[in-house]
Design a protein around this motif. Structure first.
Motif, PDB file in Angstrom:
ATOM      1  N   GLY A 196      -5.160  39.755 -38.328  1.00 39.32           N
ATOM      2  CA  GLY A 196      -3.854  40.067 -38.696  1.00 39.32           C
ATOM      3  C   GLY A 196      -3.484  39.782 -40.073  1.00 39.32           C
ATOM      4  N   LEU A 197      -2.340  40.472 -40.747  1.00 37.19           N
ATOM      5  CA  LEU A 197      -2.121  40.227 -42.200  1.00 37.19           C
ATOM      6  C   LEU A 197      -0.443  39.527 -42.384  1.00 37.19           C
ATOM      7  CD1 LEU A 197      -2.853  40.195 -45.303  1.00 37.19           C
ATOM      8  CD2 LEU A 197      -1.880  42.508 -44.953  1.00 37.19           C
ATOM      9  N   ILE A 198      -0.374  38.593 -43.059  1.00 43.39           N
ATOM     10  CA  ILE A 198       0.968  38.134 -43.600  1.00 43.39           C
ATOM     11  C   ILE A 198       0.956  38.236 -44.929  1.00 43.39           C
ATOM     12  CG2 ILE A 198       2.720  36.085 -43.806  1.00 43.39           C
ATOM     13  CD1 ILE A 198       1.771  35.178 -40.939  1.00 43.39           C
ATOM     14  N   LEU A 199       1.826  39.140 -45.633  1.00 39.25           N
ATOM     15  CA  LEU A 199       1.763  39.126 -46.854  1.00 39.25           C
ATOM     16  C   LEU A 199       3.014  39.167 -47.627  1.00 39.25           C
ATOM     17  CD1 LEU A 199       0.278  40.689 -49.348  1.00 39.25           C
ATOM     18  CD2 LEU A 199       1.048  42.787 -48.755  1.00 39.25           C
ATOM     19  N   THR A 200       3.229  38.300 -48.539  1.00 37.54           N
ATOM     20  CA  THR A 200       4.407  38.153 -49.412  1.00 37.54           C
ATOM     21  C   THR A 200       4.974  39.020 -50.292  1.00 37.54           C
ATOM     22  OG1 THR A 200       3.906  36.740 -50.827  1.00 37.54           O
ATOM     23  CG2 THR A 200       4.196  35.486 -48.906  1.00 37.54           C
ATOM     24  N   GLU A 201       6.148  39.368 -50.800  1.00 37.10           N
ATOM     25  CA  GLU A 201       6.797  40.040 -51.830  1.00 37.10           C
ATOM     26  C   GLU A 201       8.051  39.288 -52.624  1.00 37.10           C
ATOM     27  OE1 GLU A 201       8.238  43.575 -49.962  1.00 37.10           O
ATOM     28  OE2 GLU A 201       9.496  42.800 -49.012  1.00 37.10           O
TER      29      GLU A 201
END
Length: 448
Positions: free
Chosen positions: A113-118
């Protein structure tokens, strides 16, 4: 019936056993794996850039550590003004760091899975483009995109305040109320968080970050000493080693003032300890510079050359006086260089003015500062002093800082990744993306 109501809990595949947490900053990527069984996950800090040295050799991401000569090095960065605008460059860095066979953090994107910030308040078109690349090109099975400040709500923020002491307890996450100040490479943002969700109408942005301060220091030193306009990497190291936030700006300026012509002040030579010498690297005997107390008798190459003496054995020395504190002062007084914005403390109060007064005591008592610029000596103390002067007298003002403010956001993401049930509720699977489309994904990540 709307797609959200048609979806059932058993419809999708089981969540991935491991999650790749990526805090995709403008200067560095903080990345690492986290799962229910990972006890103390540690991130890798990867330069988020493509670089080319004077020999035309190209370095991608973590390869930059192999570079031995940073003179005239040129960078290409995928993130500009806080927003990810060049996926062409970012994909090259991600593939080198995560997906190539010999990648430092090698993984199969179809199995994690992926957790990506912006950045807060990112542009919808950039968000849609990001979602498309994550699902259609990398093919991650599940994915959660969020504003970087919101992940800090999953840290134990009360442990970051020096007072009052408390008995260690298992914190309830996400924290109920938090005012997050993130001062990074591109800009500084102020984000009030309630139950881990950003209050968008109160988000404020100051266009002063590490990049602007480095460029300003480059300009000052190039005017006063060596021409360093092609050596911003080295200037950034000088800034991180020497700069500090002044508690009394006028007093420090007085101590470092040279005095009128022909009447040099006694305090000018050392500035009561403010003046420091930075010994530049020569990239032969040493690849890193270092700071030492200013010695007026130690002549550098520049002084030798101006007096007509041989400069063979002399060191390259840059003496910093008021540059040490006038550069970070831009965070508190951006008008010093003509920026028509309020300083950090006034922006905090401006952010609170968009919220009900009943929330002010909670936010003012729980201010956390993260990002590389907060590592500057005196930052937290100056910020707390200035906010206290502007805040209502009946409110308690506390400003805290994590032990490592650079990886604090990533650590919050790693804590979230351990809570599989919570993460699966807020994540989007590739199956949902293909069935409901990009617009539905955007609405879900916006909390609608």
């Amino acid at each position: 019936m709307s797609p959200a109501h048609r979806r059932t809990k058993s419809a999708g595949p089981p969540p991935p056993a491991q999650t790749l947490v990526v805090d995709n900053g403008a200067y560095t990527i903080k990345a690492g794996f986290s799962s229910e069984t990972t006890e103390n996950p540690i991130p890798s800090i990867i330069p988020n850039c493509l670089a080319r040295d004077r020999e035309k050799k190209v370095y991608i991401g973590s390869d930059l550590a192999k570079c031995r000569d940073f003179g005239e090095i040129v960078f290409r960065r995928p993130v500009d003004k806080g927003y990810l605008v060049s996926w062409e460059a970012e994909k090259e860095i991600w593939e080198h760091e995560f997906f190539d066979q010999n990648a430092p953090l090698h993984c199969d994107p179809t199995e994690v899975g992926l957790i990506l910030t912006e950045a807060p308040n990112a542009l919808p078109q950039l968000q849609t483009n990001c979602d498309q690349i994550i699902f259609e090109e990398f093919r991650f099975p599940s994915y959660y995109r969020c504003a970087a400040p919101s992940l800090n709500a999953y840290n134990d923020i009360q442990a970051m305040f020096p007072i009052p002491p408390r008995v260690p307890l298992t914190p309830q996450l996400p924290v109920e109320i938090l005012l997050l100040i993130d001062s990074g490479y591109s800009h500084t943002t102020i984000t009030p968080l309630l139950q881990g969700r950003p209050l968008q109408s109160a988000v404020r942005r100051l266009d002063v970050g590490g990049k602007l301060m480095t460029n300003y220091l480059t300009r000052l030193l190039s005017l006063r000493q060596y021409d360093m306009r092609n050596d911003t990497y080295l200037i950034n190291e000088i800034k991180e080693a020497c700069c500090y936030v002044s508690r009394d700006f006028k007093k420090d300026m007085e101590l470092t003032w040279k005095g009128p012509k022909g009447d040099r002040r006694d305090t000018y030579a050392t500035g009561n300890g403010i003046a420091k010498d930075y010994v530049l690297p020569d990239f032969h005997t040493r690849s890193k510079g270092y700071v030492r107390d200013h010695d007026p008798d130690a002549a550098g190459k520049l002084k030798h050359l101006t007096t007509g003496k041989s400069a063979e054995a002399a060191e390259d020395i840059m003496t910093l006086r008021n540059e040490r504190f006038t550069v970070p002062e831009l965070l508190f007084n951006p008008s010093d260089i003509g920026l028509r914005q309020s300083g950090l403390a006034k922006l905090v109060m401006d952010s609170l003015s968009a919220l009900p007064h009943g929330l002010w005591p909670g936010f003012l008592a729980n201010i956390i500062a993260v990002g590389g610029n907060t590592n500057m000596e005196g930052f937290v103390q100056r910020l707390e002093t200035e906010i206290r002067a502007l805040a209502p007298a009946e409110c308690i003002v506390r400003v805290g800082k994590p032990a490592d403010p650079i990886i604090s956001t990533w650590q919050g993401g790693a804590v979230l990744a351990k809570d599989v049930d919570r993460l699966s509720k807020i994540s989007v699977t590739r199956q949902e993306y293909e069935e409901y489309g990009a617009a539905w994904v955007a609405r879900k990540f916006d909390g609608r």
